[in-house]
Design a protein around this motif. Sequence first.
Motif, short mmCIF file in Angstrom:
data_model
loop_
_atom_site.label_atom_id
_atom_site.label_comp_id
_atom_site.label_asym_id
_atom_site.label_seq_id
_atom_site.Cartn_x
_atom_site.Cartn_y
_atom_site.Cartn_z
N ALA A 215 0.85 -1.39 0.00
CA ALA A 215 -0.09 0.06 0.01
C ALA A 215 0.86 1.40 -0.11
CB ALA A 215 -1.05 -0.02 1.14
N ALA A 216 1.90 1.29 0.53
CA ALA A 216 2.84 2.35 0.88
C ALA A 216 3.42 2.84 -0.52
CB ALA A 216 4.02 2.11 1.84
N GLN B 120 0.47 3.94 -2.84
CA GLN B 120 0.29 5.81 -2.49
C GLN B 120 1.15 6.69 -3.29
OE1 GLN B 120 -2.22 7.27 -1.31
NE2 GLN B 120 -3.20 5.33 -0.69
N GLU B 121 2.59 6.24 -3.39
CA GLU B 121 3.54 7.02 -3.71
C GLU B 121 3.96 7.18 -5.21
OE1 GLU B 121 4.16 9.41 -1.83
OE2 GLU B 121 4.16 8.74 0.21
N VAL B 122 3.70 5.79 -5.88
CA VAL B 122 4.34 5.57 -7.23
C VAL B 122 3.96 6.42 -8.38
CG1 VAL B 122 2.50 3.66 -7.84
CG2 VAL B 122 4.81 3.52 -8.80
N SER B 123 2.72 6.88 -8.27
CA SER B 123 2.54 7.81 -9.44
C SER B 123 2.93 9.12 -9.30
CB SER B 123 0.71 8.13 -9.46
OG SER B 123 0.25 6.87 -10.14
N GLU B 124 3.07 9.50 -8.11
CA GLU B 124 3.68 10.97 -8.00
C GLU B 124 5.24 10.90 -8.22
OE1 GLU B 124 2.35 13.21 -4.36
OE2 GLU B 124 0.78 11.76 -4.43
N ILE B 125 5.84 9.84 -8.06
CA ILE B 125 7.39 9.81 -8.28
C ILE B 125 7.29 9.51 -9.87
CG2 ILE B 125 9.24 8.16 -7.91
CD1 ILE B 125 8.50 7.91 -5.06
N SER B 126 6.48 8.93 -10.28
CA SER B 126 6.60 8.58 -11.94
C SER B 126 6.38 9.97 -12.69
CB SER B 126 5.69 7.47 -12.36
OG SER B 126 5.52 6.39 -11.63
N VAL B 127 6.14 11.20 -12.30
CA VAL B 127 5.94 12.07 -13.01
C VAL B 127 7.26 12.86 -13.33
CG1 VAL B 127 3.92 12.88 -12.05
CG2 VAL B 127 5.73 14.01 -11.37
N PHE B 128 8.37 12.47 -12.60
CA PHE B 128 9.76 13.20 -12.93
C PHE B 128 10.41 12.73 -14.25
CE2 PHE B 128 9.07 13.36 -8.18
CZ PHE B 128 8.82 14.94 -8.16
N GLY B 129 10.76 13.83 -14.81
CA GLY B 129 11.69 13.43 -16.32
C GLY B 129 12.82 12.49 -15.85
N ASP B 130 13.50 12.71 -14.79
CA ASP B 130 14.78 11.79 -14.54
C ASP B 130 14.51 10.49 -14.05
OD1 ASP B 130 13.58 12.68 -12.04
OD2 ASP B 130 15.28 14.17 -11.70
#
Length: 231
Positions: free
Chosen positions: A95-96, A99-109
């Motif tokens: 679950a952790a 919760q975060e994966v989509s927000e982290i996947s937005v970064f170009g790097d």
Amino acid sequence: MTPAQDIIVAIDGFASCGKSSLAKSLARALNYRHIDTGAMYRAVTWYFLENHVEWRHQAKREDALDRISITFQNHNQLNHTLLNGVDVETVIRSAAVNQEVSEISVFGDVREKVVALQRVMGKDKRIVMEGRDIGTVVFPDAELKIFLTASLEVRTDRRYQELILKGVLTTREEVQENLLKRDYIDSHREISPLRKAQDAWEIDNSELTILDQQALIVKRIREVWGMAEHV
Ligand code: DC
């Protein structure tokens, strides 16, 4: 069966619409490799969480990305994701991470690193690769592009049942909220947003089994790319 011509099958779609189940089964039927690109973004997310990386901070994120290696290993016909050589297949579904994966996947790097690995994995074709941007960005020239959809109710039920079977304590509402949140972020981000490629074949699988979907796709592959002589 193995297609006579080596091809790339790209499968994109929203969260929990059955991409992994279909991709796994189709890869087995074609004798191809299955690559779950969501697992790669999940592995990056797990690394950031485990190592308390302040991932909103560009320099810290880039520094952490340099320390990450992601590979896959096949166990009993199932792919396991390895992060720096360690099997993280189970923990990246937590679950952790959800919760975060989509927000982290937005970064170009982050995307640059993961997409480069995906292109290497697909350089000899003979793969079924699933994700959000495979047919649009990773392999815009993929021979066969599928855009998978299913109703929100069906997707919520599938995901809820999957979590309950794993013993995760949750509610349908919570599951649906997470799906909608991820879909929104995935389709509204600036870089490589989830969208259907113009030349993708859209399949709504709300009322189709995996075998139904597979039969449809294999039929198309036979018609267009033939079969290898030895099969
Ligand atoms: O397929 P999945 O639900 O395991 O993917 C997890 C997240 O990873 C998804 O919400 C967004 C990100 N992802 C992405 O940005 N691009 C991809 N090709 C695959 C996944």
